[in-house]
Design an enzyme around this catalytic site. Structure first.
Site, PDB file in Angstrom:
ATOM      1  N   ASN A  48     -10.118  -0.163   0.630  1.00  0.00           N
ATOM      2  CA  ASN A  48      -8.667  -0.017   0.531  1.00  0.00           C
ATOM      3  C   ASN A  48      -8.201  -0.603  -0.808  1.00  0.00           C
ATOM      4  OD1 ASN A  48      -5.897  -0.279   0.692  1.00  0.00           O
ATOM      5  ND2 ASN A  48      -5.874  -1.166   2.743  1.00  0.00           N
ATOM      6  N   CYS A  57       0.816  -1.222   0.000  1.00  0.00           N
ATOM      7  CA  CYS A  57       0.000   0.000   0.000  1.00  0.00           C
ATOM      8  C   CYS A  57       0.849   1.271   0.000  1.00  0.00           C
ATOM      9  CB  CYS A  57      -0.954   0.004   1.190  1.00  0.00           C
ATOM     10  SG  CYS A  57      -2.070  -1.405   1.182  1.00  0.00           S
ATOM     11  N   HIS A 101      -3.233   7.356   2.967  1.00  0.00           N
ATOM     12  CA  HIS A 101      -3.659   6.034   2.499  1.00  0.00           C
ATOM     13  C   HIS A 101      -5.004   5.687   3.136  1.00  0.00           C
ATOM     14  CE1 HIS A 101      -3.859   1.916   1.462  1.00  0.00           C
ATOM     15  NE2 HIS A 101      -3.470   1.444   2.615  1.00  0.00           N
TER      16      HIS A 101
END
Ligand code: COA
Length: 323
Positions: A280, A111, A250
């Site tokens: 996500n 990520c 994020h």
């Protein structure tokens, strides 16, 4: 020379999967997912892979920047879900776009992939190795999620975001400070084994890896490390936290972003969120959010933005940019 973002783009698959849809395949509920994560739905690909999504996002970023494929001399893709072991997603994107002058390769930082790619492009630009870069975060996590594991499958979605960046001489815009970190001792906290094929010595058959995660460990790590790397980027640049218009973080969990905001003493209206619609999307969350802010006209030249993320590795990083 500073690296300046001159265009943004994003792409998510058309198919939306709601929390209620997931409650039909695992024991969960819209209420549990919303209160624990802030996620309401996610986009899931029913075919097109990472390279396709990355190329679609890239086309929009190039259009918004007003550059042609031949102008691009670097393509970096932050991804952990390449469609192939090789070639890289970046090479596939290069082929799809016809960016014949570029060199392309992937960066594996889960990520944190987009932040790592952005910071790497800046370093390459400063070295003189390139002038116009396409930097992409793209992931197709739905392909590596265990759809029987309710503790992970509700969290993720598919998508891609891209920026075009160019070197500029002005000190008035561009990437002002950056840092990255990793701690391989914590690798097992969040992992996905590759597909492993045995060989004639082991006589093992193929095994497929799926995401496994110690959720609370990741939560604790994120709320500690992200504020640290943001404060480091501020200290390195000499910027005051009050000067930062938006913290583009994020999108892993609404509560993680809230905790980061609290630690930094920053109100949530300076932390834009879109996790409710996408979940996500790993390497894609930051460039997708940046593209939305840009397209909604919320960014004006001179705005200071702090981009920061974290992920498997464990990895983390920040980029402070002046728009
Ligand atoms: N629906 C309903 N119940 C669920 C569930 C789901 N989708 N997932 C887990 N549960 C259950 C658990 O089994 C547990 O039940 P038990 O108490 O009977 O054992 C209970 O909910 C609490 O689980 P827990 O893991 O303690 O929840 P949590 O408050 O820590 O929230 C996460 C779980 C995953 C949402 C949270 O830890 C998190 O977001 N961590 C960070 C993950 C992340 O960001 N990963 C990506 C990094 S890039």
């Amino acid at each position: 020379m500073r690296m300046r973002i001159i265009g943004t783009g994003s792409y998510v698959p058309g198919r939306t999967v709601t929390n209620d849809d997931l409650a039909k395949i695992v024991e969960t509920s819209d209420e549990w997912i919303r209160t624990r994560t802030g996620i309401g739905s996610r986009h899931i690909s029913d075919g097109p892979g990472t390279a396709f999504m990355a190329a679609e996002a890239a086309k929009k970023a190039m259009e918004s920047a007003g550059v042609e494929p031949e102008d691009i001399d670097l393509i970096l893709v932050g991804t952990t879900t390449a469609d192939h072991c090789f070639p890289s997603t970046a090479c596939e994107v290069q082929g799809m776009l016809g960016a014949v002058r570029a060199v392309g390769y992937d960066i594996s930082a889960a990520c944190s992939g987009f932040i790592f790619a952005l910071n790497t492009a800046d370093a390459l630009m400063k070295s003189g190795a390139c002038r116009t870069a396409l930097i992409i975060g793209a992931d197709n996590l739905s392909k590596i999620v265990d759809w029987t594991d309710r503790s992970t499958c509700v969290l993720f979605g598919d998508g891609a975001g891209a920026v075009v960046a160019q070197g500029c001489e002005s000190e008035e815009a561009g990437l002002m400070a950056m840092n990255m970190g990793s701690d391989g001792r914590k690798a097992s906290v969040l992992e996905c084994q590759s597909r492993t094929m045995g060989n004639f010595l082991t006589e093992k058959g193929p095994e497929l890896g799926y995401i496994t995660m110690e959720g609370q460990e990741v939560f604790k790590f994120a709320v500690k490390k992200v504020p640290e790397c943001i404060l480091k980027a501020l200290a390195d640049s000499g910027e005051d936290i009050e000067e930062i218009k938006y913290f583009v973080l994020h999108q892993a969990n609404y509560r993680i972003c809230e905790s980061i905001a609290k630690r930094l003493k920053v109100p949530m209206d300076r932390i834009p969120m879109n996790i409710e619609r996408y979940g996500n999307t790993s390497g894609a969350t930051i460039p997708v959010l940046l593209d939305e802010l840009n397209r909604e006209g919320k960014l004006t030249p001179g705005d200071k933005l702090m981009l920061a993320g974290f992920g498997a590795g464990l990895t983390w990083g920040a980029s402070l940019i002046r728009w």
